[in-house]
Design a protein around this motif. Structure first.
Motif, short mmCIF file in Angstrom:
data_model
loop_
_atom_site.label_atom_id
_atom_site.label_comp_id
_atom_site.label_asym_id
_atom_site.label_seq_id
_atom_site.Cartn_x
_atom_site.Cartn_y
_atom_site.Cartn_z
N ALA A 3 0.83 -1.08 -0.02
CA ALA A 3 0.04 0.06 0.08
C ALA A 3 0.78 1.23 0.11
N TYR A 41 -3.67 3.75 -1.66
CA TYR A 41 -4.67 2.30 -1.80
C TYR A 41 -5.42 2.73 -3.09
N HIS A 87 -5.48 -0.46 -5.11
CA HIS A 87 -6.61 -1.42 -4.33
C HIS A 87 -7.96 -1.28 -4.85
N LEU A 88 -8.38 0.28 -5.01
CA LEU A 88 -9.73 0.86 -5.53
C LEU A 88 -9.77 0.53 -6.90
N THR A 110 -12.30 1.18 2.79
CA THR A 110 -11.17 1.84 3.00
C THR A 110 -11.49 3.09 3.98
N GLN A 151 -5.54 1.15 8.21
CA GLN A 151 -4.95 1.34 6.86
C GLN A 151 -3.92 2.58 6.51
N GLY A 205 -7.02 8.28 -2.27
CA GLY A 205 -6.45 7.13 -1.73
C GLY A 205 -4.70 7.10 -1.59
N PHE A 216 -8.51 8.93 4.03
CA PHE A 216 -7.73 8.29 5.22
C PHE A 216 -8.55 8.95 6.47
N LEU A 256 -9.81 -6.38 1.53
CA LEU A 256 -10.26 -5.17 1.56
C LEU A 256 -11.79 -5.13 1.65
#
Lengths: 241, 241
Positions: free
Chosen positions: A45, A83, A86-87, A95, A100, A148, A238, B221
């Protein structure tokens, strides 16, 4: 003990660099070293923004509080919690959890320390630039960081043009504890360390001053610590929960 | 490139150890290496709890999710963010800022990576234990951590009884960007990496499975990430503003 430990113990932050560039194969090894660090749950990440545009470097140097070496260093790397990937693979990803951010901050620092040590092993030097967090929104905008992604800190790298003294650390007995945290902070050890640091600051070769560690701490923690940070992190997705 | 870079690139997490202890002079060099890392504004806002009591190790192994190596490793170090000393020298210190947690997490990881690399340079191995964050309140209680101190992660160290494969990392083009974060995540590179990881997981010497990185990310996630973390940090005086 051995040459790796000697290298680690010999660390000092370098804030003045010669104009000599870092070779491509050196940068390659530095970046590979960063990626070789452990990654929590193998989330990976983190991202690194390598800043090469002089105008962009100048802006970041200003944001970091007029730290000229951000513009002058052969390389400047910005380590981010990230992230975004990841998204992309999991649009429904959950998230925004505090956990995280911890993962991003911890794993990003593991990567950065690998990068710095790899550089130092080649005779290069560097310094971390937490000052990027003076203006997180401006750094986000300058580097086009999407939601992110958050810029944690920078790392200047280059050929050293100085050999500063190493700063004495807190005595180990104040930092390393066995099994349980002590009920009291040992004020005798703290006072002895204040003497050590006072002597260090008065005797070092440049920027002498008459201060103790405790005095510095009282000055720094007497002020707010970047009180805009929570909101800046939340704008990037975040620390929402 | 050189032996330090080789060491860094050769990292793999070790989760099985021989009973052989780590010598005192080795532990001494590992702890000195940890303390040699850079410290933001020289705050030195970290502590290490060295856990030697077998009963305490067993409890932490359980909290971390039945990770037996937390009990078995020759050494187990818990890296903490720590403003307790600062509060001792500056009772009016302004703490609880988000920025201060970032400093603790980042600097704690810089220290830990120095410690791990120092250990690896001696032929030792280790693994980070983020699983301590499964039960932060129980870890706080077990280690008697006062307000101002938070356990970030653990580090097992010992003599390796295994040589696991190294996991392929994300391709650099997905992780390192020049000047600006790209507008789109490169799905072709991600798909190729998924193929790489699928082959890796199927071909490795133990614990084979048929998964991709993207699949793992969707699984991880798709669930909450330690949703109790914010409250746990706040109870220790962090992330209050």
């Amino acid at each position: 003990m051995n040459s790796v430990v000697d290298l680690i113990l010999n660390h000092r932050s370098i804030r003045s660099f010669t104009p000599e560039p870092i070779k491509g194969e050196q940068l390659d090894a530095i970046l590979a070293s960063a990626q070789a660090a452990s990654s929590s749950s193998f989330l990976q990440a983190n991202s690194i923004i390598r800043v090469t545009e002089p105008e962009l470097r100048e802006r970041l140097a200003e944001y970091a509080g007029q730290q000229a070496y951000v513009a002058d260093a052969a390389e400047f790397l910005v380590f981010c919690a990230d992230y975004r990937r990841h998204l992309a693979v999991a649009p429904d990803a959950m998230t925004g959890f505090t956990e995280q951010l911890l993962i991003g901050a911890i794993d990003g620092a593991l990567m950065a320390q690998n990068a710095l040590l790899a550089a130092e092993s080649m005779g290069l030097g560097g310094v971390y630039i937490g000052g990027l967090r003076n203006h997180p929104d401006k750094v986000v905008e300058a580097l086009s960081l999407p939601v992110g992604v958050f810029p944690l800190f920078g790392l200047c790298l280059g050929h050293p043009a100085q050999i500063p003294e190493r700063k004495p650390r807190l005595p180990r007995a104040l930092v390393v504890h066995e099994n349980h945290y002590p009920a009291e902070v040992d004020s005798t050890l703290l006072a002895a360390y204040d003497d050590t640091m006072h002597s260090y600051y008065q005797g070092r070769s440049s920027n002498q001053k008459s201060v103790t560690w405790s005095g510095q701490i009282r000055a720094i923690l007497g002020k707010e610590a970047r009180p805009f940070m929570l909101a800046a992190l939340q704008r990037q997705g975040f620390l929402l929960k």
